[in-house]
Scaffold this motif. Structure first.
Motif, PDB file in Angstrom:
ATOM      1  N   GLU A  36       1.496  -7.301  -6.203  1.00  0.00           N
ATOM      2  CA  GLU A  36       2.646  -8.125  -6.583  1.00  0.00           C
ATOM      3  C   GLU A  36       3.719  -8.159  -5.499  1.00  0.00           C
ATOM      4  O   GLU A  36       4.562  -9.049  -5.497  1.00  0.00           O
ATOM      5  CB  GLU A  36       3.251  -7.628  -7.896  1.00  0.00           C
ATOM      6  CG  GLU A  36       2.351  -7.867  -9.100  1.00  0.00           C
ATOM      7  CD  GLU A  36       3.048  -7.517 -10.395  1.00  0.00           C
ATOM      8  OE1 GLU A  36       4.033  -6.742 -10.363  1.00  0.00           O
ATOM      9  OE2 GLU A  36       2.620  -8.013 -11.446  1.00  0.00           O
ATOM     10  N   VAL A  37       3.687  -7.175  -4.589  1.00  0.00           N
ATOM     11  CA  VAL A  37       4.691  -7.156  -3.514  1.00  0.00           C
ATOM     12  C   VAL A  37       4.047  -7.264  -2.135  1.00  0.00           C
ATOM     13  O   VAL A  37       4.741  -7.407  -1.130  1.00  0.00           O
ATOM     14  CB  VAL A  37       5.564  -5.875  -3.574  1.00  0.00           C
ATOM     15  CG1 VAL A  37       6.258  -5.769  -4.927  1.00  0.00           C
ATOM     16  CG2 VAL A  37       4.743  -4.622  -3.287  1.00  0.00           C
ATOM     17  N   ASP A  38       2.727  -7.186  -2.070  1.00  0.00           N
ATOM     18  CA  ASP A  38       2.039  -7.190  -0.774  1.00  0.00           C
ATOM     19  C   ASP A  38       1.960  -8.608  -0.223  1.00  0.00           C
ATOM     20  O   ASP A  38       1.365  -9.503  -0.826  1.00  0.00           O
ATOM     21  CB  ASP A  38       0.620  -6.628  -0.938  1.00  0.00           C
ATOM     22  CG  ASP A  38      -0.028  -6.365   0.408  1.00  0.00           C
ATOM     23  OD1 ASP A  38      -0.433  -7.340   1.065  1.00  0.00           O
ATOM     24  OD2 ASP A  38      -0.103  -5.185   0.814  1.00  0.00           O
ATOM     25  N   VAL A  39       2.571  -8.835   0.942  1.00  0.00           N
ATOM     26  CA  VAL A  39       2.674 -10.174   1.519  1.00  0.00           C
ATOM     27  C   VAL A  39       1.304 -10.721   1.923  1.00  0.00           C
ATOM     28  O   VAL A  39       1.020 -11.906   1.738  1.00  0.00           O
ATOM     29  CB  VAL A  39       3.653 -10.182   2.711  1.00  0.00           C
ATOM     30  CG1 VAL A  39       3.508 -11.458   3.538  1.00  0.00           C
ATOM     31  CG2 VAL A  39       5.086 -10.043   2.208  1.00  0.00           C
ATOM     32  N   GLY A  94       0.811  -1.215   0.000  1.00  0.00           N
ATOM     33  CA  GLY A  94       0.000   0.000   0.000  1.00  0.00           C
ATOM     34  C   GLY A  94       0.845   1.265   0.000  1.00  0.00           C
ATOM     35  O   GLY A  94       2.060   1.227   0.168  1.00  0.00           O
ATOM     36  N   LYS A  95       0.192   2.391  -0.165  1.00  0.00           N
ATOM     37  CA  LYS A  95       0.886   3.674  -0.182  1.00  0.00           C
ATOM     38  C   LYS A  95       1.059   4.204   1.244  1.00  0.00           C
ATOM     39  O   LYS A  95       0.478   3.691   2.201  1.00  0.00           O
ATOM     40  CB  LYS A  95       0.094   4.676  -1.031  1.00  0.00           C
ATOM     41  CG  LYS A  95      -0.053   4.245  -2.480  1.00  0.00           C
ATOM     42  CD  LYS A  95       1.307   4.129  -3.168  1.00  0.00           C
ATOM     43  CE  LYS A  95       1.187   3.785  -4.646  1.00  0.00           C
ATOM     44  NZ  LYS A  95       0.842   2.373  -4.879  1.00  0.00           N
ATOM     45  N   ASP A  96       1.841   5.276   1.386  1.00  0.00           N
ATOM     46  CA  ASP A  96       2.203   5.790   2.715  1.00  0.00           C
ATOM     47  C   ASP A  96       1.025   6.427   3.442  1.00  0.00           C
ATOM     48  O   ASP A  96       0.970   6.391   4.672  1.00  0.00           O
ATOM     49  CB  ASP A  96       3.341   6.808   2.582  1.00  0.00           C
ATOM     50  CG  ASP A  96       4.638   6.154   2.134  1.00  0.00           C
ATOM     51  OD1 ASP A  96       4.789   4.935   2.359  1.00  0.00           O
ATOM     52  OD2 ASP A  96       5.493   6.858   1.559  1.00  0.00           O
ATOM     53  N   THR A  97       0.108   7.030   2.704  1.00  0.00           N
ATOM     54  CA  THR A  97      -1.054   7.657   3.336  1.00  0.00           C
ATOM     55  C   THR A  97      -2.334   7.099   2.734  1.00  0.00           C
ATOM     56  O   THR A  97      -2.334   6.557   1.615  1.00  0.00           O
ATOM     57  CB  THR A  97      -1.045   9.187   3.129  1.00  0.00           C
ATOM     58  OG1 THR A  97      -1.223   9.465   1.729  1.00  0.00           O
ATOM     59  CG2 THR A  97       0.271   9.792   3.608  1.00  0.00           C
ATOM     60  N   ILE A  98      -3.417   7.234   3.481  1.00  0.00           N
ATOM     61  CA  ILE A  98      -4.720   6.762   2.982  1.00  0.00           C
ATOM     62  C   ILE A  98      -5.093   7.498   1.702  1.00  0.00           C
ATOM     63  O   ILE A  98      -5.605   6.898   0.748  1.00  0.00           O
ATOM     64  CB  ILE A  98      -5.812   6.954   4.058  1.00  0.00           C
ATOM     65  CG1 ILE A  98      -5.558   6.001   5.231  1.00  0.00           C
ATOM     66  CG2 ILE A  98      -7.202   6.732   3.471  1.00  0.00           C
ATOM     67  CD1 ILE A  98      -6.540   6.148   6.374  1.00  0.00           C
ATOM     68  N   GLU A  99      -4.792   8.820   1.685  1.00  0.00           N
ATOM     69  CA  GLU A  99      -5.147   9.620   0.514  1.00  0.00           C
ATOM     70  C   GLU A  99      -4.432   9.094  -0.741  1.00  0.00           C
ATOM     71  O   GLU A  99      -5.042   8.943  -1.809  1.00  0.00           O
ATOM     72  CB  GLU A  99      -4.783  11.092   0.739  1.00  0.00           C
ATOM     73  CG  GLU A  99      -5.635  11.802   1.782  1.00  0.00           C
ATOM     74  CD  GLU A  99      -5.288  11.394   3.216  1.00  0.00           C
ATOM     75  OE1 GLU A  99      -4.175  10.840   3.427  1.00  0.00           O
ATOM     76  OE2 GLU A  99      -6.131  11.596   4.110  1.00  0.00           O
ATOM     77  N   GLU A 100      -3.130   8.832  -0.587  1.00  0.00           N
ATOM     78  CA  GLU A 100      -2.353   8.323  -1.728  1.00  0.00           C
ATOM     79  C   GLU A 100      -2.861   6.940  -2.143  1.00  0.00           C
ATOM     80  O   GLU A 100      -2.947   6.626  -3.339  1.00  0.00           O
ATOM     81  CB  GLU A 100      -0.874   8.244  -1.375  1.00  0.00           C
ATOM     82  CG  GLU A 100      -0.165   9.582  -1.340  1.00  0.00           C
ATOM     83  CD  GLU A 100       1.317   9.432  -1.056  1.00  0.00           C
ATOM     84  OE1 GLU A 100       1.775   8.273  -0.923  1.00  0.00           O
ATOM     85  OE2 GLU A 100       2.012  10.447  -0.965  1.00  0.00           O
ATOM     86  N   HIS A 101      -3.163   6.123  -1.139  1.00  0.00           N
ATOM     87  CA  HIS A 101      -3.622   4.753  -1.438  1.00  0.00           C
ATOM     88  C   HIS A 101      -4.963   4.788  -2.178  1.00  0.00           C
ATOM     89  O   HIS A 101      -5.158   4.050  -3.151  1.00  0.00           O
ATOM     90  CB  HIS A 101      -3.750   3.948  -0.150  1.00  0.00           C
ATOM     91  CG  HIS A 101      -4.070   2.501  -0.392  1.00  0.00           C
ATOM     92  ND1 HIS A 101      -3.087   1.554  -0.618  1.00  0.00           N
ATOM     93  CD2 HIS A 101      -5.260   1.834  -0.478  1.00  0.00           C
ATOM     94  CE1 HIS A 101      -3.654   0.386  -0.803  1.00  0.00           C
ATOM     95  NE2 HIS A 101      -4.975   0.526  -0.725  1.00  0.00           N
ATOM     96  N   ARG A 102      -5.866   5.647  -1.715  1.00  0.00           N
ATOM     97  CA  ARG A 102      -7.163   5.758  -2.396  1.00  0.00           C
ATOM     98  C   ARG A 102      -6.982   6.223  -3.841  1.00  0.00           C
ATOM     99  O   ARG A 102      -7.714   5.799  -4.743  1.00  0.00           O
ATOM    100  CB  ARG A 102      -8.054   6.763  -1.663  1.00  0.00           C
ATOM    101  CG  ARG A 102      -8.505   6.347  -0.281  1.00  0.00           C
ATOM    102  CD  ARG A 102      -9.471   5.183  -0.299  1.00  0.00           C
ATOM    103  NE  ARG A 102     -10.088   4.956   1.003  1.00  0.00           N
ATOM    104  CZ  ARG A 102     -10.639   3.826   1.370  1.00  0.00           C
ATOM    105  NH1 ARG A 102     -10.649   2.787   0.539  1.00  0.00           N
ATOM    106  NH2 ARG A 102     -11.187   3.695   2.571  1.00  0.00           N
ATOM    107  N   LYS A 103      -5.993   7.101  -4.060  1.00  0.00           N
ATOM    108  CA  LYS A 103      -5.778   7.677  -5.393  1.00  0.00           C
ATOM    109  C   LYS A 103      -5.048   6.713  -6.324  1.00  0.00           C
ATOM    110  O   LYS A 103      -5.439   6.553  -7.491  1.00  0.00           O
ATOM    111  CB  LYS A 103      -4.991   8.981  -5.257  1.00  0.00           C
ATOM    112  CG  LYS A 103      -4.789   9.706  -6.581  1.00  0.00           C
ATOM    113  CD  LYS A 103      -4.080  11.046  -6.369  1.00  0.00           C
ATOM    114  CE  LYS A 103      -3.895  11.780  -7.696  1.00  0.00           C
ATOM    115  NZ  LYS A 103      -3.211  13.096  -7.500  1.00  0.00           N
TER     116      LYS A 103
END
Length: 474
Positions: free
Chosen positions: A399-402, A384-393
């Motif tokens: 492929e890398v998320d365990v 995931g991304k560093d912030t919720i906002e970035e992740h939502r966007k």
């Protein structure tokens, strides 16, 4: 073997490499006759020299046109146990610099195996009469050797048997250790065939700072976890090397036959042994090879040596069986077939596989629901991304998320898994929510395993580990 990128020499037999050399020599002569570009001729000559180096390392002989290798030549380097680019894959170490994990397509080329494609998956379904296991559907078992020949024989009413194993280095196994056993049980069930499971307690004594007594104790404890997977006692023999080697002349005779046909230089080339390694390590590969041959188990197969063996295992064990497949025809036995799995990644990421020696890298079969929750939340590498906002966007990277990787192993529903992938990739699903899904998937699986293990008695272990006739019609 020398790294010959693009020449396809890795994984070839001595005769196949000889024929490739002969053909390449003809190619160079044709280029010269046709007055081809000088750069093309120089490239072809360089490749020819590389192939000749490979041939000498493989056979111990210089290449001579018109003099094919003798039938008694055994490869000295059966495929490297060293790194290819940034990937290190051998029976004792697995690592890569890529967050996506090992490049398995490259590994297929390097080891000379064959990709499990949709055609093979479809054929397994047809022959078995069962829907393919999720490990096959999702490419977790991704590579094979001679699986089509096994299916050909099975269709012609010639049965086969399964062989897999476990190196017992601790009392507790982790969820990654379950992968070959989950799949092997499925194979046993759908093909209705016998299974031998080798507990390499001798190997762990040779490689680890453990006592013989500890290694044997771990073998028995790990056998309880394996039995809890639900194997049929009437079709399954689990054995400790420390016990069985001393009680089975047929097994030991095969070990000696294998040892006679593999030189010290060859095992150094295959496994990377050095002059400072103890001689036990050098001789051990023959012990892991011996269960590949049916007459190592006379109590099961009545001394028959022609029953084909299929070995489901992780790809890092393949060097043992490349050696075995090279030796087999020289001692009059059929080559074992193999099905290779990918690695179960550590919680911290797919750069390494789970380790029984690192409690934070693994979900153990003894972990409580609270420990599972804490480990996943604290250690599972996120895409995931560093912030919720970035992740939502921008969305997350499956492929890398365990957590998503683990769900591909343990979540049965294909449609649900695809929905999770799409929602996480789009940003609709947050990392915390994905981890929660994994926790809720793992907790009941491990709790159920723990309950089944509690029901495994010492008498049951003894029954599984006693050499005996199995329920097998061939």
């Amino acid at each position: 073997m020398t790294d010959c990128k693009g020449d396809g020499s890795v994984g070839l037999t001595p005769l196949e490499l000889y024929e490739k050399l002969s053909a390449h020599g003809d190619t160079i002569r044709a280029l010269k006759t046709e007055n081809a570009d000088k750069a093309d001729i120089e490239t072809a000559v360089k490749l020819l020299l590389k192939l000749k180096v490979d041939y000498k390392k493989l056979t111990g002989e210089d290449y001579k046109a018109g003099c094919p290798p003798s039938d008694t030549t055994v490869p000295s380097d059966n495929g490297p146990a060293s790194d290819e680019g940034d990937d290190l894959v051998n029976p004792w170490s697995v690592s890569t610099s890529s967050a996506k994990g090992v490049d398995y397509d490259k590994l297929i080329v390097r080891f000379g195996s064959s990709k499990i494609d949709q055609e093979l998956v479809d054929r397994i379904e047809k022959v078995s009469g069962q829907r393919a296991h999720r490990f096959l559907r999702r490419g977790i078992f991704f590579s094979h050797r001679d699986m089509h020949q096994v299916l050909d024989a099975y269709e012609n009413k010639k049965s086969f048997y399964l062989y897999t194993g476990r190196g017992p280095s601790s009392e507790a196994m982790h969820v990654g250790h379950l992968i070959p056993f989950i799949f092997t049980k499925w194979l046993q069930d759908v093909f209705d065939i016998p299974l031998v499971i080798q507990m390499t307690d001798d190997e762990k004594y040779l490689w680890k700072d453990l006592t013989l007594e500890d290694c044997h104790h771990f073998a028995v404890e790990n056998a309880k976890d394996i039995i809890a997977c639900g194997f049929d006692v009437n079709k399954t023999f689990i054995f400790s090397d420390l016990d069985y080697m001393g009680s089975s002349p047929s097994f030991y005779r095969n070990v000696v036959k294998i040892q006679k046909h593999v030189t010290f230089n060859q095992v150094k080339g295959i496994f990377g042994f050095t002059d400072s390694d103890c001689i036990g390590k050098i001789s051990f590969p023959a012990i892991q090879a011996a269960p590949s041959f049916s007459n190592s188990f006379p109590q099961i197969f009545n001394d028959r040596k022609d029953v084909t063996c299929l070995i489901p295992c992780a790809i890092d064990q393949d060097p043992y069986f490349r050696m075995t497949r090279d030796v087999a025809p020289r001692i009059g036995y059929p080559k074992p077939a193999l099905l290779h799995s990918t690695f179960f990644p550590a919680l911290q990421g797919a750069q390494t596989k789970m380790s029984a020696s690192d409690a934070t890298s693994s979900i153990f079969l003894t972990d409580t629901p609270k420990q599972i929750k804490n480990k996943v939340n604290k250690y599972a590498f996120s895409g995931g991304k560093d912030t919720i906002e970035e992740h939502r966007k921008y969305g997350g990277n499956t492929e890398v998320d365990v957590s998503f990787m683990y769900l591909t192993f343990f979540l049965e529903d294909d449609e649900q898994l695809e929905k999770i992938r799409q929602e996480y990739s789009s940003g609709a699903l947050l990392t915390g929510e994905l981890k929660k899904m994994l926790i809720e998937t793992l907790q009941p699986i491990i709790a159920e395993h723990q309950e089944k293990r509690k029901q495994v008695t010492e008498d049951m272990v003894k029954q599984f580990m006693t050499p005996r006739k199995l329920d097998f019609n061939y």
